[in-house]
Design an enzyme around this catalytic site. Structure first.
Site, mmCIF file in Angstrom:
data_model
loop_
_atom_site.group_PDB
_atom_site.id
_atom_site.type_symbol
_atom_site.label_atom_id
_atom_site.label_comp_id
_atom_site.label_asym_id
_atom_site.label_seq_id
_atom_site.Cartn_x
_atom_site.Cartn_y
_atom_site.Cartn_z
ATOM 1 N N GLY A 46 -8.954 9.156 -0.770
ATOM 2 C CA GLY A 46 -9.650 10.208 -0.468
ATOM 3 C C GLY A 46 -8.730 11.596 -0.705
ATOM 4 O O GLY A 46 -7.568 11.504 -1.117
ATOM 5 N N GLN A 51 -6.892 20.541 -0.968
ATOM 6 C CA GLN A 51 -5.644 19.667 -1.570
ATOM 7 C C GLN A 51 -5.697 20.005 -3.303
ATOM 8 O O GLN A 51 -4.782 19.785 -3.998
ATOM 9 C CB GLN A 51 -5.831 18.255 -1.542
ATOM 10 C CG GLN A 51 -5.621 17.947 -0.149
ATOM 11 C CD GLN A 51 -5.416 16.161 0.020
ATOM 12 O OE1 GLN A 51 -6.701 15.651 0.362
ATOM 13 N NE2 GLN A 51 -4.442 15.624 -0.317
ATOM 14 N N CYS A 114 -0.427 10.227 1.668
ATOM 15 C CA CYS A 114 -1.356 11.409 1.260
ATOM 16 C C CYS A 114 -0.904 11.974 -0.008
ATOM 17 O O CYS A 114 0.264 12.079 -0.404
ATOM 18 C CB CYS A 114 -1.060 12.666 2.282
ATOM 19 S SG CYS A 114 -2.147 14.151 1.902
ATOM 20 N N LEU A 115 -1.814 12.236 -0.848
ATOM 21 C CA LEU A 115 -1.412 12.689 -2.042
ATOM 22 C C LEU A 115 -0.727 14.125 -2.299
ATOM 23 O O LEU A 115 -0.043 14.335 -3.242
ATOM 24 C CB LEU A 115 -2.702 12.900 -3.025
ATOM 25 C CG LEU A 115 -3.599 11.653 -3.137
ATOM 26 C CD1 LEU A 115 -4.882 12.003 -4.071
ATOM 27 C CD2 LEU A 115 -2.783 10.563 -3.937
ATOM 28 N N HIS A 156 -8.369 11.508 8.419
ATOM 29 C CA HIS A 156 -7.125 12.039 7.692
ATOM 30 C C HIS A 156 -7.550 13.212 6.918
ATOM 31 O O HIS A 156 -7.084 14.044 6.895
ATOM 32 C CB HIS A 156 -6.482 10.917 7.002
ATOM 33 C CG HIS A 156 -5.699 11.307 6.088
ATOM 34 N ND1 HIS A 156 -4.045 10.842 6.110
ATOM 35 C CD2 HIS A 156 -5.666 11.974 4.663
ATOM 36 C CE1 HIS A 156 -3.492 11.554 4.965
ATOM 37 N NE2 HIS A 156 -4.350 12.133 4.613
ATOM 38 N N GLU A 157 -8.760 12.947 6.239
ATOM 39 C CA GLU A 157 -9.127 13.802 5.243
ATOM 40 C C GLU A 157 -9.802 15.229 6.171
ATOM 41 O O GLU A 157 -9.428 16.447 5.655
ATOM 42 C CB GLU A 157 -10.225 13.404 4.449
ATOM 43 C CG GLU A 157 -9.865 12.525 3.314
ATOM 44 C CD GLU A 157 -8.619 12.729 2.525
ATOM 45 O OE1 GLU A 157 -8.219 14.030 2.203
ATOM 46 O OE2 GLU A 157 -7.917 11.897 2.359
ATOM 47 N N HIS A 160 -7.222 17.687 6.974
ATOM 48 C CA HIS A 160 -6.866 18.649 5.909
ATOM 49 C C HIS A 160 -7.741 19.877 6.012
ATOM 50 O O HIS A 160 -7.341 20.942 5.779
ATOM 51 C CB HIS A 160 -7.110 17.959 4.540
ATOM 52 C CG HIS A 160 -6.106 17.250 4.109
ATOM 53 N ND1 HIS A 160 -4.850 17.561 3.827
ATOM 54 C CD2 HIS A 160 -6.088 15.770 3.641
ATOM 55 C CE1 HIS A 160 -3.993 16.638 3.528
ATOM 56 N NE2 HIS A 160 -4.744 15.410 3.394
#
Length: 189
Positions: A46, A51, A114-115, A156-157, A160
């Site tokens: 994701g 991001q 997370c990235l 989660h996304e 952001h």
């Protein structure tokens, strides 16, 4: 398509609230294509537009489940010993201006990563099921019940988009430990 740089903590842009998408144009399609390429390259499941430094309410998800119809692939990448992996299939999904309409009271816990917080994982509790509404790349509205990993990943996304990271759901002590671990990993690299 291009691979974009993924911003990482403590970049202040990650705390920014993203703006709604109003124009469904070629620029948006390019952003989404770049986001998928960036997410697959990372690799991740994701990615939110913020991001990659774009404060718009856009996110992409692909849980990349195992493909039961594919032959296992031989791999020697992990420690040099030969083993097999089941290939995955791509199921890319785009969520623009997403909303959660009906989160369940029942919760589930996933070990999230997370990235933008690389190499750090922690258990986060979220609603186990949600009803979500969003627009696709052409602006068409969709609604769907989601559970399991898809519900967790979408939540989660979506965090952001509000400037929230998964580590913000942790206790202060656990969050501080995660940040210190990341700083130590960066120094060692």
């Amino acid at each position: 398509m291009a691979i974009r740089e993924i911003i990482e903590i403590p970049d202040p842009r990650l705390k920014q609230v993203s703006a709604p998408v109003e124009k469904f144009d070629e620029e948006l399609k390019t952003l989404v294509a770049d986001m998928f390429e960036t997410m697959y390259d990372a690799p991740g499941i994701g990615l939110a537009a913020i991001q990659v430094g774009v404060p718009l309410r856009v996110l992409v998800i692909d849980l990349q489940p195992d493909d039961p119809d594919a032959e296992p692939e031989v791999c020697t990448a992990h420690g040099g010993h030969e083993h097999t992996h089941q290939p995955t299939k791509r199921e890319p999904r785009v969520f623009i201006n997403p909303e959660i309409l009906d989160p369940s009271e029942e919760t589930s816990i996933y070990n999230e990563g997370c990235l933008s917080v690389p190499e750090i994982f922690a258990e986060v509790e979220r609603p186990a099921r949600i009803r979500a509404r969003w627009q696709d790349i052409d602006g068409k509205v969709h609604e769907e019940e989601m559970d399991d990993l898809m519900a967790t990943c979408l939540q989660h996304e979506m965090d952001h988009l509000e400037g929230i990271l998964f580590i913000d759901h942790l206790s202060r002590l656990k969050r501080q430990m995660a940040v210190k671990k990341l700083e130590k990993l960066r120094r060692a690299a």
